[in-house]
Design a protein around this motif. Sequence first.
Motif, PDB file in Angstrom:
ATOM      1  N   ALA A 191      68.323   2.781   4.225  1.00  0.00           N
ATOM      2  CA  ALA A 191      68.482   1.342   3.963  1.00  0.00           C
ATOM      3  C   ALA A 191      69.542   0.820   4.921  1.00  0.00           C
ATOM      4  O   ALA A 191      70.744   1.084   4.749  1.00  0.00           O
ATOM      5  CB  ALA A 191      68.887   1.100   2.509  1.00  0.00           C
ATOM      6  N   GLY A 192      69.097   0.152   5.981  1.00  0.00           N
ATOM      7  CA  GLY A 192      70.056  -0.369   6.945  1.00  0.00           C
ATOM      8  C   GLY A 192      69.380  -0.622   8.279  1.00  0.00           C
ATOM      9  O   GLY A 192      68.171  -0.857   8.360  1.00  0.00           O
ATOM     10  N   ASP A 193      70.188  -0.569   9.340  1.00  0.00           N
ATOM     11  CA  ASP A 193      69.686  -0.863  10.684  1.00  0.00           C
ATOM     12  C   ASP A 193      68.742   0.234  11.156  1.00  0.00           C
ATOM     13  O   ASP A 193      69.076   1.419  11.159  1.00  0.00           O
ATOM     14  CB  ASP A 193      70.876  -0.985  11.630  1.00  0.00           C
ATOM     15  CG  ASP A 193      70.461  -1.394  13.039  1.00  0.00           C
ATOM     16  OD1 ASP A 193      69.303  -1.869  13.199  1.00  0.00           O
ATOM     17  OD2 ASP A 193      71.281  -1.256  13.956  1.00  0.00           O
ATOM     18  N   GLY A 194      67.530  -0.204  11.574  1.00  0.00           N
ATOM     19  CA  GLY A 194      66.516   0.739  12.049  1.00  0.00           C
ATOM     20  C   GLY A 194      66.178   0.540  13.501  1.00  0.00           C
ATOM     21  O   GLY A 194      65.049   0.856  13.920  1.00  0.00           O
ATOM     22  N   GLY A 195      67.124   0.021  14.326  1.00  0.00           N
ATOM     23  CA  GLY A 195      66.860  -0.176  15.746  1.00  0.00           C
ATOM     24  C   GLY A 195      65.854  -1.285  15.977  1.00  0.00           C
ATOM     25  O   GLY A 195      66.067  -2.436  15.573  1.00  0.00           O
ATOM     26  N   ALA A 196      64.707  -0.933  16.641  1.00  0.00           N
ATOM     27  CA  ALA A 196      63.671  -1.921  16.913  1.00  0.00           C
ATOM     28  C   ALA A 196      63.071  -2.490  15.640  1.00  0.00           C
ATOM     29  O   ALA A 196      62.514  -3.600  15.633  1.00  0.00           O
ATOM     30  CB  ALA A 196      62.580  -1.289  17.771  1.00  0.00           C
ATOM     31  N   TYR A 197      63.213  -1.741  14.522  1.00  0.00           N
ATOM     32  CA  TYR A 197      62.685  -2.238  13.231  1.00  0.00           C
ATOM     33  C   TYR A 197      63.644  -3.245  12.560  1.00  0.00           C
ATOM     34  O   TYR A 197      63.311  -3.839  11.550  1.00  0.00           O
ATOM     35  CB  TYR A 197      62.459  -1.067  12.270  1.00  0.00           C
ATOM     36  CG  TYR A 197      61.342  -0.151  12.668  1.00  0.00           C
ATOM     37  CD1 TYR A 197      60.021  -0.555  12.613  1.00  0.00           C
ATOM     38  CD2 TYR A 197      61.614   1.145  13.116  1.00  0.00           C
ATOM     39  CE1 TYR A 197      58.993   0.308  12.987  1.00  0.00           C
ATOM     40  CE2 TYR A 197      60.590   2.011  13.487  1.00  0.00           C
ATOM     41  CZ  TYR A 197      59.281   1.574  13.417  1.00  0.00           C
ATOM     42  OH  TYR A 197      58.252   2.424  13.783  1.00  0.00           O
ATOM     43  N   GLY A 198      64.808  -3.409  13.159  1.00  0.00           N
ATOM     44  CA  GLY A 198      65.781  -4.295  12.526  1.00  0.00           C
ATOM     45  C   GLY A 198      66.261  -3.692  11.218  1.00  0.00           C
ATOM     46  O   GLY A 198      66.381  -2.467  11.078  1.00  0.00           O
ATOM     47  N   ASN A 199      66.570  -4.536  10.268  1.00  0.00           N
ATOM     48  CA  ASN A 199      66.934  -4.031   8.946  1.00  0.00           C
ATOM     49  C   ASN A 199      65.690  -3.413   8.305  1.00  0.00           C
ATOM     50  O   ASN A 199      64.647  -4.070   8.195  1.00  0.00           O
ATOM     51  CB  ASN A 199      67.453  -5.162   8.048  1.00  0.00           C
ATOM     52  CG  ASN A 199      68.740  -5.771   8.559  1.00  0.00           C
ATOM     53  OD1 ASN A 199      69.587  -5.058   9.111  1.00  0.00           O
ATOM     54  ND2 ASN A 199      68.897  -7.079   8.393  1.00  0.00           N
ATOM     55  N   ASN A 200      65.788  -2.140   7.876  1.00  0.00           N
ATOM     56  CA  ASN A 200      64.605  -1.478   7.322  1.00  0.00           C
ATOM     57  C   ASN A 200      64.977  -0.577   6.142  1.00  0.00           C
ATOM     58  O   ASN A 200      66.137  -0.203   5.932  1.00  0.00           O
ATOM     59  CB  ASN A 200      63.872  -0.702   8.406  1.00  0.00           C
ATOM     60  CG  ASN A 200      64.415   0.693   8.615  1.00  0.00           C
ATOM     61  OD1 ASN A 200      63.652   1.661   8.616  1.00  0.00           O
ATOM     62  ND2 ASN A 200      65.715   0.837   8.822  1.00  0.00           N
ATOM     63  N   ILE A 201      63.938  -0.254   5.351  1.00  0.00           N
ATOM     64  CA  ILE A 201      64.075   0.616   4.177  1.00  0.00           C
ATOM     65  C   ILE A 201      62.994   1.689   4.272  1.00  0.00           C
ATOM     66  O   ILE A 201      61.839   1.388   4.630  1.00  0.00           O
ATOM     67  CB  ILE A 201      63.925  -0.176   2.866  1.00  0.00           C
ATOM     68  CG1 ILE A 201      65.068  -1.190   2.690  1.00  0.00           C
ATOM     69  CG2 ILE A 201      63.884   0.770   1.663  1.00  0.00           C
ATOM     70  CD1 ILE A 201      64.868  -2.133   1.510  1.00  0.00           C
ATOM     71  N   VAL A 202      63.332   2.932   3.910  1.00  0.00           N
ATOM     72  CA  VAL A 202      62.352   4.019   3.827  1.00  0.00           C
ATOM     73  C   VAL A 202      62.436   4.605   2.415  1.00  0.00           C
ATOM     74  O   VAL A 202      63.544   4.896   1.930  1.00  0.00           O
ATOM     75  CB  VAL A 202      62.613   5.111   4.880  1.00  0.00           C
ATOM     76  CG1 VAL A 202      61.605   6.256   4.726  1.00  0.00           C
ATOM     77  CG2 VAL A 202      62.541   4.533   6.290  1.00  0.00           C
ATOM     78  N   ILE A 203      61.259   4.766   1.768  1.00  0.00           N
ATOM     79  CA  ILE A 203      61.200   5.288   0.396  1.00  0.00           C
ATOM     80  C   ILE A 203      60.375   6.576   0.387  1.00  0.00           C
ATOM     81  O   ILE A 203      59.289   6.639   0.981  1.00  0.00           O
ATOM     82  CB  ILE A 203      60.554   4.266  -0.564  1.00  0.00           C
ATOM     83  CG1 ILE A 203      61.342   2.953  -0.562  1.00  0.00           C
ATOM     84  CG2 ILE A 203      60.480   4.833  -1.988  1.00  0.00           C
ATOM     85  CD1 ILE A 203      60.686   1.844  -1.407  1.00  0.00           C
ATOM     86  N   THR A 239      64.329  -9.630  11.936  1.00  0.00           N
ATOM     87  CA  THR A 239      65.360  -8.865  12.653  1.00  0.00           C
ATOM     88  C   THR A 239      64.713  -7.785  13.529  1.00  0.00           C
ATOM     89  O   THR A 239      63.564  -7.399  13.312  1.00  0.00           O
ATOM     90  CB  THR A 239      66.328  -8.220  11.639  1.00  0.00           C
ATOM     91  OG1 THR A 239      65.595  -7.373  10.745  1.00  0.00           O
ATOM     92  CG2 THR A 239      67.064  -9.264  10.818  1.00  0.00           C
ATOM     93  N   GLY A 240      65.464  -7.290  14.520  1.00  0.00           N
ATOM     94  CA  GLY A 240      64.947  -6.254  15.418  1.00  0.00           C
ATOM     95  C   GLY A 240      63.981  -6.830  16.438  1.00  0.00           C
ATOM     96  O   GLY A 240      64.063  -8.000  16.817  1.00  0.00           O
ATOM     97  N   ASN A 241      63.035  -5.986  16.856  1.00  0.00           N
ATOM     98  CA  ASN A 241      62.046  -6.397  17.852  1.00  0.00           C
ATOM     99  C   ASN A 241      60.917  -7.135  17.144  1.00  0.00           C
ATOM    100  O   ASN A 241      59.903  -6.556  16.753  1.00  0.00           O
ATOM    101  CB  ASN A 241      61.518  -5.168  18.582  1.00  0.00           C
ATOM    102  CG  ASN A 241      60.588  -5.537  19.730  1.00  0.00           C
ATOM    103  OD1 ASN A 241      60.555  -6.691  20.168  1.00  0.00           O
ATOM    104  ND2 ASN A 241      59.824  -4.557  20.210  1.00  0.00           N
ATOM    105  N   SER A 242      61.110  -8.451  16.980  1.00  0.00           N
ATOM    106  CA  SER A 242      60.164  -9.252  16.186  1.00  0.00           C
ATOM    107  C   SER A 242      59.979 -10.607  16.825  1.00  0.00           C
ATOM    108  O   SER A 242      60.922 -11.176  17.410  1.00  0.00           O
ATOM    109  CB  SER A 242      60.685  -9.418  14.751  1.00  0.00           C
ATOM    110  OG  SER A 242      59.907 -10.339  14.019  1.00  0.00           O
ATOM    111  N   SER A 243      58.756 -11.096  16.759  1.00  0.00           N
ATOM    112  CA  SER A 243      58.446 -12.428  17.310  1.00  0.00           C
ATOM    113  C   SER A 243      58.482 -13.535  16.259  1.00  0.00           C
ATOM    114  O   SER A 243      58.267 -14.700  16.570  1.00  0.00           O
ATOM    115  CB  SER A 243      57.051 -12.395  17.960  1.00  0.00           C
ATOM    116  OG  SER A 243      56.062 -12.058  16.990  1.00  0.00           O
ATOM    117  N   GLY A 244      58.750 -13.164  14.996  1.00  0.00           N
ATOM    118  CA  GLY A 244      58.766 -14.164  13.926  1.00  0.00           C
ATOM    119  C   GLY A 244      58.805 -13.490  12.569  1.00  0.00           C
ATOM    120  O   GLY A 244      58.601 -12.279  12.464  1.00  0.00           O
ATOM    121  N   PRO A 245      59.082 -14.215  11.509  1.00  0.00           N
ATOM    122  CA  PRO A 245      59.179 -13.612  10.178  1.00  0.00           C
ATOM    123  C   PRO A 245      57.871 -12.958   9.755  1.00  0.00           C
ATOM    124  O   PRO A 245      56.798 -13.553   9.871  1.00  0.00           O
ATOM    125  CB  PRO A 245      59.495 -14.808   9.269  1.00  0.00           C
ATOM    126  CG  PRO A 245      59.973 -15.883  10.154  1.00  0.00           C
ATOM    127  CD  PRO A 245      59.317 -15.675  11.478  1.00  0.00           C
TER     128      PRO A 245
END
Length: 274
Positions: A191-203, A239-245
């Motif tokens: 739960a936190g910064d995932g680089g190109a994924y921006g803020n991310n969560i893994v379950i 957040t991260g490598n994204s072109s929009g929400p």
Amino acid sequence: MAFSRTTTGKHRRPGKVRRGRASAAGIAGVAAVGVVGSLASTASATSAPRADVHDTSLDSVAGASDHLSASIDEQARVQDVQALKAKAEQEARQAAAKAKKKADEAKRKAAAEKAEKKRDERKEEKARAARAGGERTSLSGWVLPVEGSYISTGYQQGGGMWSSGSHTGVDFHAGMNTPVHAVAAGEIVEAGDGGAYGNNIVIKHEDGTYTQYGHLNSIGVSVGQQVKAGQQIALSGSTGNSSGPHLHFEARTGPEYGSDMDPVAYLRQHGVQV
């Protein structure tokens, strides 16, 4: 021989007593005549008054009486008018007070009905949400990560946006700060910064598989936390490598990048229609 003289043609002077009686009789006669005359005059005057003689004192009294009567009538009329006016004003005040009371009562009733309607709507909304949640988890306990959404970018779609040359997951359409849910019960392993994924969560899920949620605007869980299916874990973002929400979602065999598998098939395998 002596001769006695007899006087002829002469009258003897009456005596004193005789004179007194005559005088009294004369006076009585004159008095009687005077009285009779006076009575006659009075009777004549009474029985035959002159047409040109008026009693001004009686006229004055009668005029004053008429004026007083008219004044009393006028005062009575004014009092009646004032009484009617006062009564009308009182009735108007009473009617206004009654109308205001009725309007206030109607307003209070409308406000109470409106509040009751809102409470009913909230109850129904909660009931619908509960039913919807039950329907989402009734078959398999798995849900979509974004409720009511659809896939805007498919799995392994090519393009220069991804370092691997293809899309390692799917993008679910979502505006900024849309609630993001865990697709199934599990434990938060990242739960936190995932680089190109921006803020991310893994379950990590109970069957040993993993799901990943990227480009989040905010995170609402922490590592080591247990979550349930359908529980809100974050808000979508760009957040991260994204072109929009939007929400980037991956299904993985392990927790790391590169262990991805088809997320659509994964969800359908667990009873979720995508």
